[in-house]
Design a protein around this motif. Structure first.
Motif, PDB file in Angstrom:
ATOM      1  N   ILE C 125       0.837  -1.191   0.000  1.00  0.00           N
ATOM      2  CA  ILE C 125       0.000   0.000   0.000  1.00  0.00           C
ATOM      3  C   ILE C 125       0.877   1.249   0.000  1.00  0.00           C
ATOM      4  O   ILE C 125       0.629   2.201  -0.741  1.00  0.00           O
ATOM      5  CB  ILE C 125      -0.958   0.006   1.214  1.00  0.00           C
ATOM      6  N   VAL C 161      -8.232   1.174  -2.765  1.00  0.00           N
ATOM      7  CA  VAL C 161      -7.484   2.404  -2.463  1.00  0.00           C
ATOM      8  C   VAL C 161      -7.493   3.318  -3.684  1.00  0.00           C
ATOM      9  O   VAL C 161      -7.767   4.517  -3.587  1.00  0.00           O
ATOM     10  CB  VAL C 161      -6.043   2.061  -2.026  1.00  0.00           C
ATOM     11  N   ILE C 174      -8.222   7.132   4.027  1.00  0.00           N
ATOM     12  CA  ILE C 174      -7.910   5.880   3.336  1.00  0.00           C
ATOM     13  C   ILE C 174      -6.941   5.063   4.185  1.00  0.00           C
ATOM     14  O   ILE C 174      -7.124   3.856   4.391  1.00  0.00           O
ATOM     15  CB  ILE C 174      -7.273   6.135   1.953  1.00  0.00           C
TER      16      ILE C 174
END
Lengths: 383, 462, 268
Positions: C125, C161, C174
Motif C-alpha cells: 500500500i 485504495v 484511506i
C-alpha cells in the motif's frame, strides 16, 4: 526381510492383476470411507481395489480442468489419476462401486458417470440410521449390489463364499488391530508412518497374502515388544482418509521427535477396530456391521459426539499427550467438527494442533514449523 | 420507517397497528435511521416497488421476519425452525394453518431479503458466524449457513424446540445442526435420502428414492407431532400441496411471460422474492394471499409487455443463469440489466415433467424432489440445461458457481465445456457466493459482463 | 530480515543486529553474526550456545540447535511481560498469535499463506501511494472519517485504495481504513485463542502506531509493545540457549552442541 516380501508383492501386484484380467477376472474399484463391503466383491471372484491415492499435487491439479478447487484435493486426486493414466490401478478397473457418502466423493462418481467410460454402481449410504427403514434400505442395496456383481462377473455369489470372505477380512481386521495396539505399550516398535504404510498395503495387496503377511509381522513384533520409556510425546493423529502416498505429515512428526501411537482415520481404525458379526442373514449382518457397529465418518448425522467420545477413549487408553488433526482444504464436515473437538479437547487441557493441506509442495516448511512448535509445547523445550 | 413499510406494501391501517411490533423487531436487528434511509433507496433502486404485486409479496416477507424475531417475546409456545429443508415448508404450513400457538419458520429466507437485500446489513451476521465454526476465505463454508448460525448465536432467533434440516445435497448444514445440538443443546432432526440414482434410473423419478424420502419426511412429521401435541393428517398436507400447487402455477405464469417477452419485463432480482414466498411459513390463507400477490403482478407485467416496456433494451441477449439469484444482494442482477443483458431464466426451474404423481402427500414430495435439474448429477443436469437453452433461444449461459456449495459448484466446468461444445454459445464462468455480498466486485463484474454481452451479440450475428 | 542478539549471563543485551538479508540469508548468516560479535567485542568461541530460529533456521550452519520461532517468541515476550496471556507477532511475511500462561506457550495460530494481515500488505500500500512505510501510522491517526477497505485480500484492497483516491477521499481516511483492515485481519486470527491480558504486540508492524491503536479498539484492551519489537524472537532464542546450557551444567552433563564453524556456507 518382511519389508522386502511386501515390497515385492506390491511391485508385482499390477502385473498380477493384469494377468488375472486377461483370464477374465474382474477388477472392481471402490472408494475408501469404509462403507463398501469388500467381502461381497471378493465373494464374487473379482478383485476389490481401493482407490485411495493421494499426497501428490499433480493429479489433484490435473483435475482442475474438470472440477473447481472447492472439490477436496483427495477427490480431485482420484479424478486426476484416471485422467493422467499413469497409475495402473486407475486404468485397469472394470467397475467402480461408489459409496455415496460426502459431496466430494459423490462428485467423483458423478463425473465418471458423466464421462460414461466406466461401469458404475452407486451404493447409497444412509447418512443416519436412527430409523428402522434406513438400515433396511442399505441392506436392500447390498442385495442389489450382489445381484449386479453376479451378472457382471458371471459368478454366483453363494452364502458360503460370503461367509468365507467375511472370515478372511475379519482376520485382516483382527491382525491390524493387534499390530496397531502394540504401540500402546511399545511406541518405538512401529512408527505411525510405518503402520499407516502397512495398512495402506492391505488395500491393494492380495487379501490372502496380506493376512498371512500380517500374521508373521505381528508375531515378529510381539516378540520384540518391551515396555520402554521414551520422552517422545505420544500423539493421536485424526482426520478423514490419508491418501496412499500422503506421508508428509507423518514424516514431519517423526522427524520432529513425536510418536504417533494411534490414528483415527477412515481406512484405518474405522476399518479394523470392529469385526463383522455374521448372524443368520448375511446381508443384514454386513449392513449392520458397516453402517451401525463402527465409529461413523464425520459426514454422518449425529456423529460429532460419537466420534469425540471414541477419540477421547483412545487418548486415554493410549496415553496420548497431544492430538494432531489433519484435514484437507475444503472438507466442510471435518472443518466444522474441528471447532467442536478443539473446544472439548481444550476444556480437558489436551493440546490439539489443526493442520490443513491441499497436497501442494509449497507448504512443507509451514507444516514443519507448526509440527515442531507443537512437539516443543508437548515435551517442553528443555529436554 | 412508515415510508419504508409503505414501499413494502403495508396499508395505512396496518402500519398504525403493526408499527410498535415492527419497531421492536427492527431494534433487535440494530436498524438505525441511516439504515432505514438506505433501505428505502435500495428498495427503490433494485426492485420495482411501483408494482403492487411486488409490494404485496414484500409485505408477507417483512411480516414473517418480524414474527420470527418476536416469537418468544410474544409468548409463542412451540417454536420450530427449519433450514434448507424442502418438505419442512409443507409441514410448516400445515402446522400454522391448524394452530396459532405454533411458530414454524423456514430460516433464513426472509432474514436474507430484509437484512441483506433491503438494508444491506448482512455482513456483521456473517462475521459473527465466522467467529464460530464457519470459515471465510478461499475454503469458505456456504454463507447461507452463516445466516442461520449468526442470528442464533446473537440471540436474534431465540432457541427453538426443534431445529430441522435436510441433507439431500449438503453436508455442511447437517453438520452445523449437529454442532448446535452439541454446543447449544437444541433438539434436532434430519430428513435425508440417498442420492444414488444411476444411469438407467433417469430421467423418471425412482420409486426407491421417492419411497425412502417419503419415509424420512414422515418420521419428521411424527417428531414434530410430539413437539406440538397434535396430529398432522395426510389431508392437511394434501390441502397445503394443493394451495402451493396454485402458487407455483402463478409463478409459472410470470416465468412464462418473462421467458417469452422482449424487452425483459421484470428484473431477475425479483426471482429471489418468489423463491422466498414459496417457503414462508404461511397458512393456507397466507398461501392464497401470496398467490393473489403473484397474480396481481402478472396482470401488471402483462400491461408492461403490452406497452412494450421493460428493464433492459429490446432484443437484449438472452441469458440462462445457473443457480438462483443472489439471495442477500441484488447488485449482480441489477448490474446485468444495466449492462444490457436479459437473464430470462435460471436452471432452478428446469425440471423433468412427469405424467402423474402419487395420492400420498409424502410420496408426492419424494417424487417431486427428484425432478429438479439442480438435484441431479451432471449426467442428467447437463442435458436438461442444454434442452432448456434450446427451448428458450438462449444466447449465452451465466455459469455461476457458488463456492460454498460443493454439490452444485462441482458441475461448473462440465457445464461450461458441454454448452460450448453442444451449443456453441458463450459461457461466462463466474466464481460466486450466493449469500455473501462481500464477493461483489463492481468493476470486475461490469467488465466481464460487458465482454460477455459483446460475445453474445457477435455470436448471434454470425 | 535476519536478527541477532547476544545476551550475557545477566540477560543484558551485548549486541543486537537487525539486517535485511533477503533470499541470501543462508550465505549471509555468518556475516551478520560477525557484525554482532564485533559489536559485543567477543570472539565466536566465547559464545556458549547458539540457537537458530525462524524461517531460515535450518540454514544456519553454526547453530547448536534449532527451535521454532513460536517457542522463541513466547520466551522473549514473557521476558518482557511475565504476565502475558496473548502474544501477537506481525512481521513482513507472516503473523502469529501465541496463547500463553505463566510464561508457557499453550497454543498458537499462524497466518503464513497470504499477504493480507502481514507487513507486506502495508509495504504494498505504501508503495502504491508513494509514501514511506514508517510514515503510514502517524498519517492514519489524523483521520476523522475512516474509509471502509476490504480486509480479505491485498489485491482487492489496493484496487479499493485507487478507487477511493479517484473519489477524492482524503489520504488519512484511506490510511485509517487500511490500518483498520489489517487490524481486523489480525484480530480475527487471534480471536480463536481467546483474548487474555496482558496482550503484547511484536514484529515490524508493531512499530506502526496506527495498527497498534486499531488493534486496541478491536481487541478491547491495552496492547503492550516492547521497545525493540523486532527482537523478541532472537532474545527468546538466546534465553532458551542460556537455560539449556545452565541446566546441563547443573546436572553435570556435557552441553550438546552442534558442529561449529563460522565460515561462509557454500551451496550444497
Amino acid at each position: 526381510m518382511q519389508e522386502e516380501r511386501l515390497a515385492i508383492h506390491l511391485r508385482e501386484r499390477p502385473s498380477q492383476l493384469k494377468e488375472a484380467k486377461n483370464k477374465g477376472v474382474k477388477i472392481i474399484g471402490y472408494f475408501p470411507g469404509n462403507y463398501v463391503p469388500e467381502e461381497l466383491i471378493y465373494a464374487s471372484g473379482a478383485v476389490p481395489l481401493c482407490l485411495i491415492n493421494g499426497g501428490d499435487s499433480q493429479p489433484a491439479e490435473a483435475a482442475l480442468s474438470v472440477v473447481p478447487q472447492v472439490i477436496c484435493p483427495f477427490a480431485r486426486a482420484q479424478i486426476g489419476e484416471r485422467l493422467l493414466k499413469e497409475n495402473p490401478y486407475y486404468s485397469m478397473i472394470d467397475m467402480l462401486v461408489a459409496p455415496i457418502t460426502c459431496q466430494h466423493l459423490k462428485k467423483v462418481a458423478e463425473v465418471w458417470e458423466y464421462n460414461g467410460d466406466l461401469e458404475i454402481f452407486k451404493l447409497g449410504i444412509p447418512h443416519q440410521h436412527n430409523n428402522d427403514f434406513e438400515l433396511e434400505y442399505f441392506t436392500d442395496r447390498l442385495r442389489v449390489l450382489k445381484d449386479r456383481l453376479q451378472v457382471f462377473t458371471g459368478n454366483k455369489i453363494t452364502d458360503e463364499k460370503i461367509t468365507q470372505a467375511i472370515g478372511l477380512y475379519n482376520k485382516m481386521r483382527e491382525l491390524l488391530k493387534n499390530i496397531s495396539s502394540l504401540r500402546c505399550t511399545s511406541p518405538s516398535l512401529l512408527s505411525g508412518l510405518d503402520f499407516v504404510k502397512l495398512n495402506h498395503a492391505s488395500l491393494n495387496a492380495d487379501p490372502a497374502f496380506m493376512v498371512d503377511f500380517l500374521d508373521s509381522v505381528y508375531h515378529e513384533l510381539k516378540d520384540k515388544q518391551q515396555v520402554t520409556k521414551t520422552d517422545a510425546p505420544r500423539i493421536l493423529l485424526i482426520g478423514p482418509n490419508i491418501g496412499y502416498g500422503d506421508y508428509k505429515i507423518l514424516e514431519l512428526v517423526k522427524a520432529a521427535g513425536g510418536d504417533i501411537v494411534i490414528e483415527e482415520i477412515c481406512e484405518g481404525i474405522r476399518y479394523y477396530w470392529n469385526k463383522i458379526k455374521s448372524k443368520d442373514d448375511l446381508f443384514k449382518s454386513l449392513a449392520k456391521g458397516y453402517l451401525v457397529d463402527r465409529v461413523p465418518c464425520a459426514f454422518m448425522r449425529y456423529s460429532t459426539r460419537k466420534r469425540f467420545d471414541f477419540t477421547l477413549k483412545l487418548v486415554k487408553d493410549f496415553g496420548v499427550s497431544g492430538v494432531i488433526w489433519y484435514e484437507l482444504l475444503c472438507c466442510e464436515t471435518y472443518d466444522s467438527e474441528s471447532y467442536f473437538f478443539s473446544q472439548e479437547m481444550g476444556d480437558r487441557n489436551i493440546p490439539m494442533l489443526i493442520l490443513e493441506s491441499d497436497y501442494s509442495t509449497v507448504d512443507t516448511g509451514q507444516l514443519k514449523t507448526r509440527i515442531e512448535a507443537f512437539i516443543e509445547i508437548l515435551r517442553g523445550v528443555m529436554e | 420507517m412508515i415510508e419504508l413499510l409503505k414501499l413494502c406494501g403495508f396499508s395505512e391501517q396496518e402500519i398504525e397497528s403493526e408499527l410498535p411490533r415492527v419497531g421492536k423487531a427492527f431494534n433487535k436487528l440494530g436498524i438505525t435511521v441511516e439504515d432505514i434511509e438506505r433501505g428505502k433507496q435500495r428498495l427503490t433502486k433494485y426492485y420495482d416497488v411501483e408494482l403492487k404485486g411486488v409490494r404485496k409479496a414484500l409485505r408477507l416477507i417483512v411480516r414473517e421476519l418480524v414474527d420470527a424475531l418476536l416469537v418468544r417475546d410474544e409468548g409463542m409456545k412451540k417454536v420450530i425452525y427449519g433450514f434448507m429443508a424442502p418438505g419442512f415448508d409443507l409441514l410448516s404450513s400445515a402446522l400454522v394453518t391448524k394452530s396459532r400457538d405454533v411458530c414454524s419458520i423456514h430460516h433464513s429466507w426472509a432474514f436474507q431479503i430484509v437484512v441483506g437485500c433491503i438494508f444491506g446489513k448482512i455482513e456483521p451476521i456473517l462475521e459473527e458466524a465466522e467467529r464460530k465454526w464457519l470459515k471465510a476465505g478461499m475454503v469458505a463454508h456456504c454463507a447461507n449457513l452463516k445466516t442461520l448460525v449468526g442470528p442464533i448465536v446473537l440471540g436474534l432467533y431465540p432457541k427453538p424446540d426443534l431445529l430441522v434440516t435436510t441433507g439431500f445435497l449438503c453436508e455442511t448444514s447437517p453438520k452445523t445442526v449437529d454442532l448446535f445440538h452439541e454446543l447449544y443443546d437444541i433438539p434436532v432432526w434430519y430428513v435425508d435420502a440417498c442420492q444414488d440414482r444411476t444411469c438407467g434410473e433417469y430421467p423418471e423419478p425412482s420409486n426407491r428414492v421417492a419411497s425412502s424420502t417419503a419415509k424420512s419426511l414422515e418420521r419428521l412429521a411424527e417428531r414434530i407431532q410430539e413437539v406440538v401435541g397434535f396430529e398432522i393428517t395426510n389431508d392437511m398436507l394434501l390441502e397445503v400441496q394443493d394451495a402451493k400447487g396454485k402458487l407455483n402455477e402463478a409463478f409459472g405464469r410470470i416465468r412464462g411471460l418473462v421467458e417469452s417477452s422482449t424487452p425483459l419485463p421484470l428484473s431477475p432480482a425479483h426471482e429471489n422474492i418468489w423463491m422466498c414466498l414459496n417457503v414462508l411459513a404461511l397458512s393456507i390463507d397466507g398461501i392464497t394471499e401470496a398467490t393473489e400477490a403473484v397474480d396481481t403482478l402478472y396482470e401488471e407485467l402483462q400491461e408492461r409487455v403490452a406497452k412494450g416496456l421493460g428493464v433492459v433494451e429490446k432484443e437484449a441477449p438472452r441469458v440462462l443463469a445457473t443457480l438462483p439469484m443472489g439471495q442477500t444482494d441484488p447488485r449482480l442482477e441489477y448490474l446485468a440489466c444495466e449492462v444490457g443483458i436479459a437473464i430470462v431464466a435460471t436452471d432452478r426451474n428446469l425440471e423433468v415433467s412427469i405424467k402423474e404423481t402419487s395420492e400420498d402427500p409424502y410420496m408426492k414430495f419424494g417424487i417431486g424432489m427428484q425432478l429438479g435439474a439442480m438435484h441431479m448429477p451432471p449426467a442428467m443436469r447437463i442435458p436438461l440445461l442444454i434442452e432448456g437453452c434450446k427451448k428458450l433461444n438462449i444466447d449465452g449461459v451465466l455459469d455461476r458457481f457458488h463456492v460454498g456449495c460443493r454439490a452444485v459448484a462441482g458441475d461448473a466446468l462440465l457445464i461450461e465445456n458441454a454448452i460450448n461444445k453442444e451449443l456453441g454459445i458463450p459461457v461466462l464462468l463466474l466464481e460466486w457466493e450466493n449469500f455473501d455480498p462481500r464477493v461483489y466486485k463492481h468493476e470486475e463484474y461490469k467488465r466481464r459482463l460487458e465482454i460477455f454481452k459483446t460475445m453474445m451479440i457477435v455470436n448471434r450475428q454470425s | 530480515m535476519t536478527k541477532v542478539v547476544i545476551l550475557n549471563r545477566n540477560d543484558e543485551i551485548c549486541a543486537s543486529i537487525v539486517k535485511h538479508t533477503g533470499a541470501e540469508h543462508r550465505r549471509l548468516a555468518n556475516k551478520v553474526m560477525e557484525e554482532a560479535l564485533q559489536q559485543a567485542g567477543l570472539s565466536f568461541d566465547e559464545i556458549s550456545y547458539v540457537i537458530a530460529t525462524g524461517y531460515g533456521r535450518i540454514t544456519v550452519p553454526f547453530a547448536d540447535r534449532q527451535i521454532t520461532e513460536l517457542t522463541c517468541h513466547a520466551r522473549g515476550v514473557s521476558h518482557y511481560a511475565p504476565n502475558v496471556g496473548l502474544a501477537i507477532d506481525v512481521g513482513g511475511q507472516d503473523a502469529k498469535g501465541l496463547k500463553m500462561n505463566c510464561g508457557k506457550l499453550l497454543d498458537f495460530v499462524m497466518s503464513d499463506k497470504c499477504a493480507a494481515g502481514t507487513g507486506r500488505f502495508l509495504e504494498l500500500i505504501a508503495a502504491s501511494l508513494n509514501l514511506k512505510l514508517d510514515d503510514l501510522g502517524k498519517l492514519s491517526l489524523k483521520s476523522t472519517s475512516k474509509a471502509s477497505i476490504s480486509s480479505t485480500c491485498t489485491v482487492f484492497a489496493r484496487q479499493e485504495v485507487v478507487s477511493r483516491i479517484s473519489e477524492g477521499v482524503p489520504l488519512e481516511d484511506i490510511l485509517a481504513g487500511i490500518h483498520d483492515a489489517i487490524a481486523s485481519r489480525v484480530a480475527r486470527m487471534v480471536e480463536r485463542l481467546k483474548i487474555e491480558p496482558d496482550v503484547v504486540f511484536t514484529g515490524g508492524v508493531a512499530k506502526n502506531i496506527g495498527v497498534v491503536k486499531s488493534l486496541e479498539t478491536k481487541l478491547g484492551c491495552k496492547v503492550l509493545v516492547p521497545e525493540e519489537p523486532l527482537l523478541s524472537g532472537a532474545i527468546g532464542a538466546a534465553l532458551l540457549g542460556k537455560e539449556i546450557t545452565l541446566k546441563a551444567l547443573a546436572q553435570g552433563k556435557p552441553v550438546q552442541k552442534g558442529r561449529r564453524s563460522l565460515n561462509e556456507s557454500t551451496l550444497f
